[in-house]
Design an enzyme around this catalytic site. Structure first.
Site, PDB file in Angstrom:
ATOM      1  N   TRP A   1      -3.483 -12.555  -3.622  1.00 53.76           N
ATOM      2  CA  TRP A   1      -2.856 -11.831  -3.961  1.00 53.76           C
ATOM      3  C   TRP A   1      -1.377 -12.471  -2.655  1.00 53.76           C
ATOM      4  O   TRP A   1       0.102 -11.616  -3.209  1.00 53.76           O
ATOM      5  CB  TRP A   1      -3.630 -11.062  -2.301  1.00 53.76           C
TER       6      TRP A   1
ATOM      7  N   ASP B   1      -0.297  -8.501   5.075  1.00 55.11           N
ATOM      8  CA  ASP B   1      -0.942  -7.583   4.087  1.00 55.11           C
ATOM      9  C   ASP B   1      -2.792  -7.593   4.753  1.00 55.11           C
ATOM     10  O   ASP B   1      -3.308  -7.929   4.572  1.00 55.11           O
ATOM     11  CB  ASP B   1      -0.356  -8.317   2.819  1.00 55.11           C
TER      12      ASP B   1
ATOM     13  N   LYS C   1      -9.677  -0.161   0.434  1.00 54.90           N
ATOM     14  CA  LYS C   1     -10.632  -1.020   1.280  1.00 54.90           C
ATOM     15  C   LYS C   1     -10.775  -0.636   2.477  1.00 54.90           C
ATOM     16  O   LYS C   1     -12.578  -0.561   2.702  1.00 54.90           O
ATOM     17  CB  LYS C   1      -9.924  -2.330   0.864  1.00 54.90           C
TER      18      LYS C   1
HETATM   19  C1  LIG Z   1      -5.928  -4.934  -2.741  1.00 52.60           C
HETATM   20  C2  LIG Z   1      -5.275  -5.669  -2.511  1.00 52.60           C
HETATM   21  C3  LIG Z   1      -4.344  -5.541  -2.930  1.00 52.60           C
HETATM   22  C4  LIG Z   1      -4.036  -4.422  -3.628  1.00 52.60           C
HETATM   23  O1  LIG Z   1      -3.215  -3.734  -3.500  1.00 52.60           O
HETATM   24  P1  LIG Z   1      -3.243  -2.462  -4.686  1.00 52.60           P
HETATM   25  O2  LIG Z   1      -3.019  -1.075  -3.209  1.00 52.60           O
HETATM   26  O3  LIG Z   1      -3.824  -1.656  -5.829  1.00 52.60           O
HETATM   27  O4  LIG Z   1      -2.077  -2.205  -4.750  1.00 52.60           O
HETATM   28  C5  LIG Z   1      -3.340  -6.253  -2.089  1.00 52.60           C
HETATM   29  N1  LIG Z   1      -3.456  -6.908  -1.385  1.00 52.60           N
HETATM   30  C6  LIG Z   1      -4.670  -6.846  -0.687  1.00 52.60           C
HETATM   31  C7  LIG Z   1      -4.903  -8.540   0.115  1.00 52.60           C
HETATM   32  C8  LIG Z   1      -5.755  -6.675  -1.357  1.00 52.60           C
HETATM   33  O5  LIG Z   1      -7.177  -6.874  -0.850  1.00 52.60           O
END
Ligand SMILES: *Cc1c(COP(=O)(O)O)cnc(C)c1O
Length: 361
Positions: free
Chosen positions: A102, A172, A196
């Site tokens: 990511w 993030d 998540k």
């Molecule tokens: C799942 C995830 C993403 C992507 O998220 P989307 O909502 O599908 O764009 C980005 N960063 C991390 C750390 C993730 O776990």
């Protein structure tokens, strides 16, 4: 009806108590005679619900008053572009810490807008650790520092918050938000896709310090301007109303569980016992540095990969599903977010012991 233990990395399990409330309220939300999905986002009923959701989140995370909370769409991936568009603020370079898949996606997107310096990378060891503070090469003139506190795919989690001085820190937190208390005042911005640890896919949460708003790159679309969303209370256009509602139910549920201190205790216990089961059995391996193992995403491999399919199939027959590892890593991954009950982790550990001893079926 029997519910399984779903170890998916995302979209992931939601608390059963939350789903039951949503089910009860589906046709008639609080005596309105309609579903919350069918309501105007500008009506009193919806805005009252939205205000409570935000207030509950602020309470849970102790979000200081000088931070805005935005309920957006587009997923965390859209933030990869919105961040440089909004936070460059006249500067031309940024620092990114690279700890996995990511991080790399965020870096690739930022490169469309500015010069990206890699402040540190753990690519050399296959992303099995996070760099320490002393290993970060930070530029005091960078517009911001970006990192991914918990890398979802390889299960690497920082055991500290980087100190970036006066340079805003951007995180993030898609796969770790709400898993434990965090000092929001250390960050310029925190963001997370909801699917998540917050609610259903379609909602993206942004928590941003208000002095960072209002200086977007020329040509930034209106919908990509944080200040627009802040000024309109996340209602510049139609927000993802059902996700907003479900996130609010999850926030209320978390408060009823005792808040993030209680969740942290539970999450630590769940993770520690699963790692202990992996480390205590030569049949299973997790390669991540001990103090940087994720509480939320636990990847592991079997010593004999030809048994992967049998492991998955027998786990599934016991109601333990979606354990297959990410396609780039192989093996298994158990994602054990807030909504995964401790009993689900216990059931997984019991199955793993049986399987490695050849006692299955
Ligand atoms: C799942 C995830 C993403 C992507 O998220 P989307 O909502 O599908 O764009 C980005 N960063 C991390 C750390 C993730 O776990």
């Amino acid at each position: 009806m029997s519910r399984v233990y779903n170890f998916s990395a995302g979209p992931a399990m939601l608390p059963q108590a939350v789903l039951e409330i949503a089910q009860r309220e589906m046709l008639d939300w609080h005596g309105s005679g309609m579903s919350i999905m069918e309501m105007s986002h500008r009506g009193k009923e919806f805005t009252t619900m939205a205000e409570k959701a935000e207030a509950d989140l602020r309470e849970l995370m102790s979000i200081p008053d000088n931070y805005k909370v935005l309920f957006l769409q587009g997923g965390a991936s859209t933030q990869f572009a919105m961040i440089p568009m909004n936070l460059l603020r006249g500067k031309t370079s940024v620092d990114y810490i690279n700890t996995g898949d990511w991080s790399k996606k965020a870096i690739a997107e930022a490169k469309h807008y500015c010069q990206v310096n890699i402040a540190a990378s753990s690519e050399h060891n296959g992303f099995t650790s996070a760099p320490s503070q002393s290993q970060l090469t930070l530029d005091p003139n960078a517009a911001y520092v970006h990192y991914v506190p918990n890398e979802t795919i390889r299960g690497v989690e920082f055991d500290y918050i980087p100190d970036t001085g006066d340079v805003p820190l951007v995180a993030d937190m898609s796969s770790t938000i709400l898993s434990r208390p965090v000092d929001v005042s250390r960050f310029g911005m925190i963001y997370a896709g909801a699917q998540k640890n917050i609610g259903p896919a379609g909602l993206t949460l942004v928590i941003i310090r208000d002095d960072l708003l209002g200086e977007t790159l020329a040509g930034t679309p209106t919908m990509f301007d944080y200040k627009i969303h802040a000024d309109y209370g996340s209602m510049y256009n139609t927000p993802p109303t059902y996700g907003f509602y479900l996130a609010g139910l999850v926030f209320a549920w978390l408060r009823a569980q005792g808040g993030l201190v209680a969740m942290a205790e539970l999450n630590r216990r769940k993770a520690e016992k699963l790692y202990a089961a992996i480390d205590g059995d030569a049949f299973y391996t997790n390669p991540v540095a001990l103090n940087q193992r994720s509480w939320m995403n636990v990847p592991f491999t079997l010593s004999d990969a030809t048994l992967d399919a049998a492991f998955l199939q027998q786990a599934e027959s016991r109601g333990l599903v979606t354990l297959k590892g990410h396609r780039s890593v192989g093996g298994m991954r158990a994602s054990i977010y807030n909504a995964m009950p401790e009993a689900g982790v216990d059931a997984l550990i019991a199955f793993m012991a049986q399987f490695s001893q050849g006692n299955c079926e």
